[in-house]
Design a protein around this motif. Structure first.
Motif, PDB file in Angstrom:
ATOM      1  N   ASN A   1       0.794  -1.223   0.000  1.00  0.00           N
ATOM      2  CA  ASN A   1       0.000   0.000   0.000  1.00  0.00           C
ATOM      3  C   ASN A   1       0.827   1.275   0.000  1.00  0.00           C
ATOM      4  O   ASN A   1       0.275   2.371   0.024  1.00  0.00           O
ATOM      5  CB  ASN A   1      -0.990   0.018   1.175  1.00  0.00           C
ATOM      6  CG  ASN A   1      -0.338   0.407   2.491  1.00  0.00           C
ATOM      7  OD1 ASN A   1       0.860   0.185   2.694  1.00  0.00           O
ATOM      8  ND2 ASN A   1      -1.119   0.967   3.400  1.00  0.00           N
ATOM      9  N   ALA A   2       2.154   1.160  -0.064  1.00  0.00           N
ATOM     10  CA  ALA A   2       2.979   2.370  -0.189  1.00  0.00           C
ATOM     11  C   ALA A   2       2.626   3.142  -1.452  1.00  0.00           C
ATOM     12  O   ALA A   2       2.818   4.360  -1.514  1.00  0.00           O
ATOM     13  CB  ALA A   2       4.462   2.011  -0.192  1.00  0.00           C
TER      14      ALA A   2
ATOM     15  N   LEU B   1      -2.726  -7.786  -4.840  1.00  0.00           N
ATOM     16  CA  LEU B   1      -3.037  -7.689  -3.413  1.00  0.00           C
ATOM     17  C   LEU B   1      -2.062  -6.707  -2.800  1.00  0.00           C
ATOM     18  O   LEU B   1      -0.843  -6.840  -2.957  1.00  0.00           O
ATOM     19  CB  LEU B   1      -2.921  -9.049  -2.741  1.00  0.00           C
ATOM     20  CG  LEU B   1      -3.151  -9.066  -1.234  1.00  0.00           C
ATOM     21  CD1 LEU B   1      -4.521  -8.525  -0.879  1.00  0.00           C
ATOM     22  CD2 LEU B   1      -2.981 -10.469  -0.678  1.00  0.00           C
ATOM     23  N   SER B   2      -2.595  -5.713  -2.115  1.00  0.00           N
ATOM     24  CA  SER B   2      -1.767  -4.632  -1.595  1.00  0.00           C
ATOM     25  C   SER B   2      -1.854  -4.590  -0.072  1.00  0.00           C
ATOM     26  O   SER B   2      -2.741  -3.952   0.487  1.00  0.00           O
ATOM     27  CB  SER B   2      -2.226  -3.292  -2.196  1.00  0.00           C
ATOM     28  OG  SER B   2      -1.358  -2.259  -1.802  1.00  0.00           O
ATOM     29  N   PRO B   3      -0.941  -5.261   0.612  1.00  0.00           N
ATOM     30  CA  PRO B   3      -0.977  -5.224   2.070  1.00  0.00           C
ATOM     31  C   PRO B   3      -0.404  -3.916   2.614  1.00  0.00           C
ATOM     32  O   PRO B   3       0.469  -3.292   2.004  1.00  0.00           O
ATOM     33  CB  PRO B   3      -0.077  -6.397   2.488  1.00  0.00           C
ATOM     34  CG  PRO B   3       0.254  -7.135   1.227  1.00  0.00           C
ATOM     35  CD  PRO B   3       0.107  -6.154   0.114  1.00  0.00           C
ATOM     36  N   GLY B   4      -0.912  -3.521   3.764  1.00  0.00           N
ATOM     37  CA  GLY B   4      -0.252  -2.497   4.557  1.00  0.00           C
ATOM     38  C   GLY B   4       0.843  -3.161   5.362  1.00  0.00           C
ATOM     39  O   GLY B   4       1.370  -4.207   4.967  1.00  0.00           O
ATOM     40  N   PRO B   5       1.180  -2.628   6.516  1.00  0.00           N
ATOM     41  CA  PRO B   5       2.214  -3.253   7.345  1.00  0.00           C
ATOM     42  C   PRO B   5       1.825  -4.667   7.762  1.00  0.00           C
ATOM     43  O   PRO B   5       0.715  -4.907   8.222  1.00  0.00           O
ATOM     44  CB  PRO B   5       2.289  -2.323   8.569  1.00  0.00           C
ATOM     45  CG  PRO B   5       1.760  -1.011   8.081  1.00  0.00           C
ATOM     46  CD  PRO B   5       0.704  -1.350   7.083  1.00  0.00           C
TER      47      PRO B   5
ATOM     48  N   GLU C   1      -3.380 -13.479   7.632  1.00  0.00           N
ATOM     49  CA  GLU C   1      -4.490 -12.702   7.071  1.00  0.00           C
ATOM     50  C   GLU C   1      -4.263 -12.410   5.594  1.00  0.00           C
ATOM     51  O   GLU C   1      -5.201 -12.451   4.785  1.00  0.00           O
ATOM     52  CB  GLU C   1      -4.659 -11.397   7.850  1.00  0.00           C
ATOM     53  CG  GLU C   1      -5.243 -11.573   9.238  1.00  0.00           C
ATOM     54  CD  GLU C   1      -5.202 -10.312  10.071  1.00  0.00           C
ATOM     55  OE1 GLU C   1      -6.208 -10.020  10.750  1.00  0.00           O
ATOM     56  OE2 GLU C   1      -4.166  -9.606  10.066  1.00  0.00           O
ATOM     57  N   ILE C   2      -3.021 -12.133   5.238  1.00  0.00           N
ATOM     58  CA  ILE C   2      -2.699 -11.844   3.837  1.00  0.00           C
ATOM     59  C   ILE C   2      -2.667 -13.137   3.026  1.00  0.00           C
ATOM     60  O   ILE C   2      -3.165 -13.193   1.888  1.00  0.00           O
ATOM     61  CB  ILE C   2      -1.359 -11.111   3.738  1.00  0.00           C
ATOM     62  CG1 ILE C   2      -1.342  -9.880   4.659  1.00  0.00           C
ATOM     63  CG2 ILE C   2      -1.089 -10.696   2.298  1.00  0.00           C
ATOM     64  CD1 ILE C   2      -2.460  -8.902   4.424  1.00  0.00           C
TER      65      ILE C   2
ATOM     66  N   ILE D   1      -5.404  -4.392   1.771  1.00  0.00           N
ATOM     67  CA  ILE D   1      -5.660  -4.847   3.139  1.00  0.00           C
ATOM     68  C   ILE D   1      -4.685  -4.111   4.049  1.00  0.00           C
ATOM     69  O   ILE D   1      -3.524  -4.509   4.199  1.00  0.00           O
ATOM     70  CB  ILE D   1      -5.480  -6.361   3.283  1.00  0.00           C
ATOM     71  CG1 ILE D   1      -6.404  -7.110   2.330  1.00  0.00           C
ATOM     72  CG2 ILE D   1      -5.745  -6.797   4.730  1.00  0.00           C
ATOM     73  CD1 ILE D   1      -6.272  -8.605   2.414  1.00  0.00           C
ATOM     74  N   ASP D   2      -5.157  -3.009   4.628  1.00  0.00           N
ATOM     75  CA  ASP D   2      -4.264  -2.201   5.465  1.00  0.00           C
ATOM     76  C   ASP D   2      -4.980  -1.576   6.659  1.00  0.00           C
ATOM     77  O   ASP D   2      -4.497  -0.599   7.244  1.00  0.00           O
ATOM     78  CB  ASP D   2      -3.587  -1.107   4.630  1.00  0.00           C
ATOM     79  CG  ASP D   2      -4.555  -0.060   4.115  1.00  0.00           C
ATOM     80  OD1 ASP D   2      -5.777  -0.218   4.321  1.00  0.00           O
ATOM     81  OD2 ASP D   2      -4.094   0.932   3.522  1.00  0.00           O
ATOM     82  N   GLY D   3      -6.151  -2.121   7.017  1.00  0.00           N
ATOM     83  CA  GLY D   3      -6.886  -1.575   8.143  1.00  0.00           C
ATOM     84  C   GLY D   3      -7.423  -0.176   7.909  1.00  0.00           C
ATOM     85  O   GLY D   3      -7.793   0.514   8.855  1.00  0.00           O
TER      86      GLY D   3
END
Length: 279
Positions: free
Chosen positions: A160-161, A200-204, A245-246, A268-270
């Motif tokens: 997600n950067a 799929l773009s994860p946050g931290p 979760e990812i 998915i980054d809250g």
């Protein structure tokens, strides 16, 4: 929910640890055979042994450096029979424009940006050839999604950067933005070839790599790398995502349960990228 992945084969880069290993475990739990690719043979063998003992699926490993040109073609020649490609290998360092030199930009992108592109170029025609919806096949999808034939897919794990635009991670911001555009462009027309390409773009995510980045950021901000855990406090729910979760979402996106998904990025980054602050 049965993801209808039993008997399929997924190749996962960066598959020996973190998100890649979690994705392998999620798919293996669904009866999907997995091929793990990373640079370290020992880590691959350890991960493969653990997955085999838990899920009784076929697990193969291949040690390779995707940053080296020609590696993707070699992997495709070794494993032409896969149904799912998960591009996950990447290690772009943190730092501002002044802190990241030109050599580091190029070396980082060789793995994550050009590595993803090379893997897609090598495997796309092979996946197309295996698709029941490839041009000229005459197949049409039935109305019931659960009864639809499996569609080969590519899942690009980005980050997600590309949306948060953190200047302290500018090399990753720019590389991820390129992969967003690449995934959307390729995925927009992939159904014409009987394929799906999704991002799929994860946050931290609480991986070893994230901890290293947080230590660097903590050292820059406070002068003390050991205070990195304090940086999690403003995050959604006061934590990072778990690899599981990812990994579960990767398995879902690759499955027929998500069979109408292509050319899009799932974040998915809250809610981090959706936050808006005036000051």
């Amino acid at each position: 929910m049965d993801l209808l992945l039993r008997g399929r084969t997924a190749l996962i880069t960066g598959g020996s640890k973190g998100i890649g290993r979690a994705a392998a475990e999620s798919m293996a739990a669904e009866g999907c055979d997995v091929i793990l690719v990373s640079r370290t043979q020992g880590a691959l063998e350890e991960a493969a042994g653990a997955i085999r003992s838990r899920f009784q699926v076929n697990v193969r490993v291949h040690a390779a450096d995707i940053a080296v040109q020609g590696t993707a073609e070699d992997i495709a020649a070794r494993f032409p029979e896969i149904d799912i490609l998960v591009n996950n290998a990447g290690a772009i360092p943190g730092g501002s424009l002044a802190q990241v030199d030109g050599t580091t930009w190029r070396q980082s992108w060789q793995l994550k940006v050009f590595g993803y592109i090379d893997m897609c170029r090598a495997f796309y025609p092979l996946l197309k050839a295996r698709s029941p919806y490839a041009a000229g096949s005459g197949a049409t999808a039935p109305r019931e999604a659960a009864a639809a034939p499996f569609v080969p897919s590519i899942v690009n794990v980005v980050g997600n950067a590309a949306e948060t635009l953190d200047q302290a991670y500018i090399c990753g911001v720019t590389g991820n933005a390129a992969l967003y555009a690449f995934t959307r462009s390729l995925g927009g027309t992939a159904p014409n070839d009987g394929l799906r390409v999704v991002g799929l773009s994860p946050g931290p995510v609480a991986t070893d790599r994230l901890i290293g980045l947080m230590k660097k950021k903590s050292a820059d901000r406070t002068g003390d790398a050991d205070r990195w855990q304090e940086l999690f406090s403003p995050m959604p729910f006061g934590r990072a995502a778990t690899p599981e979760e990812i990994g579960d979402m990767i398995a879902f996106l690759a499955s027929p349960r998500s069979g109408f998904t292509s050319g899009t990025i799932v974040t998915i980054d809250g809610g981090m990228a959706a936050r808006s602050r005036a000051f």
